[in-house]
Design a protein around this motif. Structure first.
Motif, PDB file in Angstrom:
ATOM      1  N   ALA A 234       5.274 -23.962  -5.390  1.00 18.54           N
ATOM      2  CA  ALA A 234       4.645 -25.231  -5.825  1.00 18.54           C
ATOM      3  C   ALA A 234       3.058 -25.665  -5.518  1.00 18.54           C
ATOM      4  N   SER A 235       2.269 -26.282  -6.965  1.00 19.33           N
ATOM      5  CA  SER A 235       1.039 -26.012  -6.960  1.00 19.33           C
ATOM      6  C   SER A 235      -0.013 -26.881  -5.823  1.00 19.33           C
ATOM      7  N   SER A 236      -0.935 -26.263  -5.289  1.00 23.61           N
ATOM      8  CA  SER A 236      -2.038 -27.560  -4.439  1.00 23.61           C
ATOM      9  C   SER A 236      -3.646 -27.555  -5.059  1.00 23.61           C
ATOM     10  N   GLY A 237      -4.626 -28.168  -4.581  1.00 17.12           N
ATOM     11  CA  GLY A 237      -5.445 -28.662  -4.303  1.00 17.12           C
ATOM     12  C   GLY A 237      -6.153 -28.239  -6.119  1.00 17.12           C
ATOM     13  N   TYR A 238      -6.934 -27.578  -6.478  1.00 19.76           N
ATOM     14  CA  TYR A 238      -7.498 -27.598  -7.696  1.00 19.76           C
ATOM     15  C   TYR A 238      -6.541 -27.460  -8.723  1.00 19.76           C
ATOM     16  N   ALA A 239      -5.506 -27.963  -8.896  1.00 18.18           N
ATOM     17  CA  ALA A 239      -4.214 -26.971  -9.789  1.00 18.18           C
ATOM     18  C   ALA A 239      -4.020 -28.039 -11.355  1.00 18.18           C
ATOM     19  N   ASP A 240      -3.794 -26.817 -12.054  1.00 10.31           N
ATOM     20  CA  ASP A 240      -3.540 -27.724 -13.582  1.00 10.31           C
ATOM     21  C   ASP A 240      -2.443 -28.354 -13.501  1.00 10.31           C
ATOM     22  N   ALA A 241      -0.846 -27.622 -13.099  1.00  7.74           N
ATOM     23  CA  ALA A 241       0.487 -27.664 -13.149  1.00  7.74           C
ATOM     24  C   ALA A 241       1.259 -28.392 -11.721  1.00  7.74           C
ATOM     25  N   ASP A 242       2.113 -28.807 -11.467  1.00  8.87           N
ATOM     26  CA  ASP A 242       2.882 -29.020 -10.379  1.00  8.87           C
ATOM     27  C   ASP A 242       3.414 -27.541  -9.960  1.00  8.87           C
ATOM     28  N   GLY A 243       4.152 -26.583 -10.145  1.00  6.47           N
ATOM     29  CA  GLY A 243       4.371 -25.464  -9.485  1.00  6.47           C
ATOM     30  C   GLY A 243       4.977 -24.649 -10.810  1.00  6.47           C
ATOM     31  N   GLN A 244       5.361 -23.619 -10.934  1.00  2.22           N
ATOM     32  CA  GLN A 244       5.871 -22.043 -11.356  1.00  2.22           C
ATOM     33  C   GLN A 244       6.929 -22.068 -11.002  1.00  2.22           C
ATOM     34  N   PHE A 245       7.718 -21.024 -11.917  1.00  2.00           N
ATOM     35  CA  PHE A 245       9.102 -20.479 -11.521  1.00  2.00           C
ATOM     36  C   PHE A 245       8.298 -18.773 -12.065  1.00  2.00           C
ATOM     37  N   ARG A 246       9.074 -18.494 -10.835  1.00  2.17           N
ATOM     38  CA  ARG A 246       8.699 -16.910 -11.804  1.00  2.17           C
ATOM     39  C   ARG A 246      10.069 -15.967 -11.649  1.00  2.17           C
ATOM     40  N   LEU A 247      10.036 -15.015 -12.280  1.00  4.99           N
ATOM     41  CA  LEU A 247      10.946 -13.708 -12.898  1.00  4.99           C
ATOM     42  C   LEU A 247      10.250 -12.732 -12.691  1.00  4.99           C
ATOM     43  N   GLY A 248      10.629 -11.702 -11.490  1.00  3.40           N
ATOM     44  CA  GLY A 248      10.447 -10.002 -11.835  1.00  3.40           C
ATOM     45  C   GLY A 248      11.596  -9.595 -11.979  1.00  3.40           C
ATOM     46  N   LEU A 249      11.719  -8.482 -12.416  1.00  3.48           N
ATOM     47  CA  LEU A 249      11.731  -7.016 -12.611  1.00  3.48           C
ATOM     48  C   LEU A 249      11.234  -5.857 -12.648  1.00  3.48           C
TER      49      LEU A 249
ATOM     50  N   PRO B  91       0.940  -1.351   0.529  1.00  2.00           N
ATOM     51  CA  PRO B  91      -0.139   0.097   0.035  1.00  2.00           C
ATOM     52  C   PRO B  91       0.718   1.003   0.253  1.00  2.00           C
ATOM     53  N   ILE B  92       1.719   0.875  -0.231  1.00  2.00           N
ATOM     54  CA  ILE B  92       3.277   2.314   0.387  1.00  2.00           C
ATOM     55  C   ILE B  92       2.965   3.099  -1.175  1.00  2.00           C
ATOM     56  N   VAL B  93       2.665   4.629  -0.897  1.00  2.00           N
ATOM     57  CA  VAL B  93       3.192   5.447  -1.841  1.00  2.00           C
ATOM     58  C   VAL B  93       4.049   6.113  -1.632  1.00  2.00           C
ATOM     59  N   VAL B  94       5.545   6.886  -2.345  1.00  2.85           N
ATOM     60  CA  VAL B  94       5.787   7.570  -1.968  1.00  2.85           C
ATOM     61  C   VAL B  94       5.885   9.030  -3.144  1.00  2.85           C
ATOM     62  N   ALA B  95       5.297  10.236  -2.661  1.00  2.00           N
ATOM     63  CA  ALA B  95       5.014  11.165  -3.849  1.00  2.00           C
ATOM     64  C   ALA B  95       6.480  11.351  -5.067  1.00  2.00           C
ATOM     65  N   GLY B  96       5.855  11.308  -6.081  1.00  2.00           N
ATOM     66  CA  GLY B  96       7.405  11.362  -7.133  1.00  2.00           C
ATOM     67  C   GLY B  96       7.968  10.615  -8.222  1.00  2.00           C
ATOM     68  N   ALA B  97       7.161   9.204  -6.695  1.00  2.00           N
ATOM     69  CA  ALA B  97       8.336   7.879  -7.599  1.00  2.00           C
ATOM     70  C   ALA B  97       7.581   7.694  -8.782  1.00  2.00           C
ATOM     71  N   THR B  98       8.779   7.003  -9.484  1.00  2.00           N
ATOM     72  CA  THR B  98       7.860   6.135 -10.537  1.00  2.00           C
ATOM     73  C   THR B  98       8.913   4.930 -10.381  1.00  2.00           C
ATOM     74  N   GLU B  99       8.115   3.787 -11.159  1.00  2.00           N
ATOM     75  CA  GLU B  99       8.618   2.082 -11.625  1.00  2.00           C
ATOM     76  C   GLU B  99       7.722   1.530 -12.449  1.00  2.00           C
ATOM     77  N   LEU B 100       8.943   1.063 -13.017  1.00  2.64           N
ATOM     78  CA  LEU B 100       8.440   0.818 -14.565  1.00  2.64           C
ATOM     79  C   LEU B 100       8.704  -1.305 -13.698  1.00  2.64           C
ATOM     80  N   SER B 101       8.535  -1.847 -14.230  1.00  9.07           N
ATOM     81  CA  SER B 101       8.411  -3.651 -14.027  1.00  9.07           C
ATOM     82  C   SER B 101       7.742  -4.430 -14.777  1.00  9.07           C
ATOM     83  N   LEU B 102       8.397  -5.723 -15.276  1.00 11.57           N
ATOM     84  CA  LEU B 102       8.443  -6.624 -15.972  1.00 11.57           C
ATOM     85  C   LEU B 102       8.648  -7.755 -15.195  1.00 11.57           C
ATOM     86  N   ARG B 103       7.348  -8.523 -15.327  1.00  7.04           N
ATOM     87  CA  ARG B 103       6.680  -9.912 -14.482  1.00  7.04           C
ATOM     88  C   ARG B 103       6.386 -10.979 -15.375  1.00  7.04           C
ATOM     89  N   GLY B 104       7.078 -12.628 -15.175  1.00  8.49           N
ATOM     90  CA  GLY B 104       5.813 -13.660 -15.364  1.00  8.49           C
ATOM     91  C   GLY B 104       6.324 -15.252 -14.743  1.00  8.49           C
TER      92      GLY B 104
END
Length: 254
Positions: free
Chosen positions: A229-244, A36-49
């Motif tokens: 790692a996935s559990s419950g009603y999932a279509d995959a066993d897990g997922q690799f995540r990357l964020g910049l 929830p933190i907002v810093v006045a004047g701050a700019t953010e660029l991000s790419l996640r997958g």
């Protein structure tokens, strides 16, 4: 979040090179546990997958690019683009306008509150989407705890008028000025007319590491890597995540 025109054009050119697959049913992938933190004047660029592993949806991907600027200390508007696909078919699936609202009085409370709202235009066949989140964060020294209550629904012609609920959670610890380690989790809990057993829905949990690659004056470039790692009603066993993430004008270490 909102960005200046030149920054938006450069960011669009950068992220336009990334198109990748995804399975629609799996939580996580390109999602973020919002602060929830907002810093006045701050700019953010991000790419996640993220890439799904194992199961029926193995090798499906999703990528999300976001850019924004906070004009004031309580509101950060922004723009987002999402690419998704499966089975080798890649497509731009959505363009969104998002907002984070910082509930400033709660900064003095044990838990800091905020809100997130996004309208996403569906770029393929189907209805548009609205997403709302209640944001919660507790920071104490190097410890950072976050929890988001997530709700979303379709809007427009031929839409499902039910609200779907879920969550995003994260706990992390700063072990050095440039390294943070923690655990993340994303999950679904059902629709407003069909809330049932938690095992009837998909849940993804696992560790992550966030590394600050560079920091010059008020600019910082950070990389996040994780596996859920996935559990419950999932279509995959897990997922690799990357964020910049590339931030300007923020005094927070993340």
């Amino acid at each position: 979040m909102k960005i200046r025109a030149t920054g938006a054009l450069a960011f669009a050119a950068l992220t336009g090179a990334f198109t990748a697959p995804q399975a629609n049913a799996e939580p996580g992938l390109a999602a973020e546990v919002e602060s929830p933190i907002v810093v006045a004047g701050a700019t953010e660029l991000s790419l996640r997958g993220g890439e799904l592993t194992g199961g029926e949806a193995a090798h499906d991907w999703q990528w999300r690019a976001e850019a924004g600027y906070a004009y004031v200390s309580w509101w950060r508007p922004g723009v987002a683009a999402t690419w998704q696909g499966d089975g080798g078919d890649n497509a731009l699936s959505g363009l969104g306008f998002e907002n984070i609202f910082d509930f400033i009085p709660s900064r003095r409370w044990p838990v800091h509150f905020g809100a997130y709202a996004e309208y996403e235009r569906n770029m393929s066949e189907g209805p548009d989407h609205i997403e709302l989140k209640l944001l919660m964060q507790r920071q104490r020294g190097p410890l950072d705890l976050r929890f988001n209550i997530v709700s979303e629904r379709e809007t427009g012609d031929h839409s499902d008028n039910r609200w779907e609920f879920g969550y995003a959670a994260q706990g992390s610890y700063r072990v050095s000025p440039t390294l943070r380690l923690g655990v993340q989790g994303f999950g679904d809990t059902g629709f407003d007319d069909q809330l049932g057993d938690i095992d009837d829905y998909a849940h993804c949990w696992g560790p992550f590491a966030q590394v600050r690659l560079a920091s010059v004056r008020e600019q910082a470039l950070s990389l996040q890597l994780g596996y859920l790692a996935s559990s419950g009603y999932a279509d995959a066993d897990g997922q690799f995540r990357l964020g910049l993430e590339w931030s300007f004008g923020e005094d927070d270490d993340d």
